[in-house]
Design a protein around this motif. Structure first.
Motif, PDB file in Angstrom:
ATOM      1  N   ASN A  56     -49.258 138.333  77.784  1.00  0.00           N
ATOM      2  CA  ASN A  56     -49.361 138.026  79.208  1.00  0.00           C
ATOM      3  C   ASN A  56     -48.030 137.410  79.619  1.00  0.00           C
ATOM      4  OD1 ASN A  56     -49.893 137.095  81.769  1.00  0.00           O
ATOM      5  ND2 ASN A  56     -51.745 135.965  81.219  1.00  0.00           N
ATOM      6  N   VAL A  57     -47.273 138.113  80.451  1.00  0.00           N
ATOM      7  CA  VAL A  57     -45.957 137.634  80.866  1.00  0.00           C
ATOM      8  C   VAL A  57     -45.963 137.016  82.268  1.00  0.00           C
ATOM      9  CG1 VAL A  57     -44.713 139.207  79.319  1.00  0.00           C
ATOM     10  CG2 VAL A  57     -45.203 139.912  81.687  1.00  0.00           C
ATOM     11  N   ALA A  58     -47.153 136.748  82.816  1.00  0.00           N
ATOM     12  CA  ALA A  58     -47.246 136.116  84.136  1.00  0.00           C
ATOM     13  C   ALA A  58     -46.647 134.714  84.083  1.00  0.00           C
ATOM     14  CB  ALA A  58     -48.703 136.040  84.590  1.00  0.00           C
ATOM     15  N   LEU A  59     -46.110 134.262  85.200  1.00  0.00           N
ATOM     16  CA  LEU A  59     -45.548 132.910  85.258  1.00  0.00           C
ATOM     17  C   LEU A  59     -46.628 131.839  85.134  1.00  0.00           C
ATOM     18  CD1 LEU A  59     -42.833 133.372  88.034  1.00  0.00           C
ATOM     19  CD2 LEU A  59     -42.525 133.281  85.543  1.00  0.00           C
ATOM     20  N   ASP A  60     -47.777 132.057  85.749  1.00  0.00           N
ATOM     21  CA  ASP A  60     -48.897 131.117  85.692  1.00  0.00           C
ATOM     22  C   ASP A  60     -50.039 131.776  84.920  1.00  0.00           C
ATOM     23  OD1 ASP A  60     -50.954 129.324  86.061  1.00  0.00           O
ATOM     24  OD2 ASP A  60     -50.899 129.371  88.259  1.00  0.00           O
ATOM     25  N   LYS A  61     -49.977 131.722  83.596  1.00  0.00           N
ATOM     26  CA  LYS A  61     -50.928 132.422  82.732  1.00  0.00           C
ATOM     27  C   LYS A  61     -52.351 131.879  82.828  1.00  0.00           C
ATOM     28  CE  LYS A  61     -47.348 133.564  79.349  1.00  0.00           C
ATOM     29  NZ  LYS A  61     -46.233 133.157  80.162  1.00  0.00           N
ATOM     30  N   ALA A  62     -52.522 130.674  83.353  1.00  0.00           N
ATOM     31  CA  ALA A  62     -53.862 130.115  83.511  1.00  0.00           C
ATOM     32  C   ALA A  62     -54.599 130.727  84.704  1.00  0.00           C
ATOM     33  CB  ALA A  62     -53.788 128.594  83.669  1.00  0.00           C
ATOM     34  N   ARG A  63     -53.860 131.355  85.613  1.00  0.00           N
ATOM     35  CA  ARG A  63     -54.496 131.896  86.820  1.00  0.00           C
ATOM     36  C   ARG A  63     -54.201 133.368  87.071  1.00  0.00           C
ATOM     37  NH1 ARG A  63     -54.503 128.645  91.863  1.00  0.00           N
ATOM     38  NH2 ARG A  63     -53.039 130.263  92.367  1.00  0.00           N
ATOM     39  N   HIS A  64     -53.272 133.933  86.302  1.00  0.00           N
ATOM     40  CA  HIS A  64     -52.871 135.322  86.533  1.00  0.00           C
ATOM     41  C   HIS A  64     -52.582 136.010  85.203  1.00  0.00           C
ATOM     42  CE1 HIS A  64     -52.481 134.441  90.785  1.00  0.00           C
ATOM     43  NE2 HIS A  64     -51.760 133.390  90.473  1.00  0.00           N
ATOM     44  N   PHE A  65     -52.535 137.328  85.271  1.00  0.00           N
ATOM     45  CA  PHE A  65     -52.093 138.085  84.103  1.00  0.00           C
ATOM     46  C   PHE A  65     -51.108 139.145  84.553  1.00  0.00           C
ATOM     47  CE2 PHE A  65     -55.054 141.198  85.639  1.00  0.00           C
ATOM     48  CZ  PHE A  65     -54.639 142.411  85.113  1.00  0.00           C
ATOM     49  N   GLU A  66     -50.193 139.448  83.665  1.00  0.00           N
ATOM     50  CA  GLU A  66     -49.267 140.561  83.837  1.00  0.00           C
ATOM     51  C   GLU A  66     -49.008 141.108  82.444  1.00  0.00           C
ATOM     52  OE1 GLU A  66     -44.723 141.574  85.266  1.00  0.00           O
ATOM     53  OE2 GLU A  66     -45.631 139.686  85.910  1.00  0.00           O
ATOM     54  N   ILE A  67     -49.425 142.330  82.220  1.00  0.00           N
ATOM     55  CA  ILE A  67     -49.259 142.952  80.907  1.00  0.00           C
ATOM     56  C   ILE A  67     -47.768 143.184  80.653  1.00  0.00           C
ATOM     57  CG2 ILE A  67     -49.728 145.031  79.549  1.00  0.00           C
ATOM     58  CD1 ILE A  67     -52.417 145.205  81.097  1.00  0.00           C
ATOM     59  N   ASP A  68     -47.319 142.825  79.462  1.00  0.00           N
ATOM     60  CA  ASP A  68     -45.930 143.025  79.066  1.00  0.00           C
ATOM     61  C   ASP A  68     -45.535 144.484  79.335  1.00  0.00           C
ATOM     62  OD1 ASP A  68     -43.473 143.279  77.802  1.00  0.00           O
ATOM     63  OD2 ASP A  68     -44.173 142.491  75.885  1.00  0.00           O
TER      64      ASP A  68
END
Length: 143
Positions: A56-68
């Motif tokens: 998870n490369v999101a800046l705020d991993k506690a509230r968002h996800f972004e797949i590498d």
């Protein structure tokens, strides 16, 4: 349906989800708390045979996800080379429900891919339609 890959686009037909894939999603979601877990759903047509964890490369991993992005590129490259189809994606909601959030709805591509969302020890599956998320039923299958 004449083409097996069309099955993933038909909400009337339950997805087939390998036991191991479902277990992997639940385990990865639990491991990632308090952050969101994320990964790829691989298989063919309406069958998910593998849930592959991704960073998870999101800046705020506690509230968002972004797949590498590298994981996505690798999956597309493997699919083009005859590997498993990228059926969709999964992520978790550490303090939410197993349903699309407002952010999920805003970020969705409307591309017909399957989204699995894990929360509270449960996983629900959704199809990302151009008009929004549609719930999908599923049945467990052997890998």
């Amino acid at each position: 349906m004449s083409n097996p890959s069309e099955r993933s686009f038909d909400a009337r037909v339950p997805l087939e989800v390998a036991h191991q894939a479902l277990e992997a999603i639940v385990a990865e979601a639990a491991r990632a708390v308090p952050e969101e877990a994320c990964g790829l759903l691989l298989g063919a047509g309406g069958r998910i045979t593998e849930a592959r964890a991704a960073t998870n490369v999101a800046l705020d991993k506690a509230r968002h996800f972004e797949i590498d992005p590298a994981a996505l590129i690798d999956a597309h490259r493997a699919e083009r080379g005859g590997g498993p189809e990228l059926v969709g994606y999964y992520h978790s909601h550490p303090s939410g429900l197993p349903e699309p959030s407002v952010t999920d709805r805003e970020q969705a591509a409307g591309d017909g891919k399957v989204w699995a969302i894990a929360a509270q020890g449960m996983v629900r599956f959704w199809r990302d339609d151009p008009d929004g998320f549609e719930p999908l039923s599923y049945m467990l299958a052997e890998a």
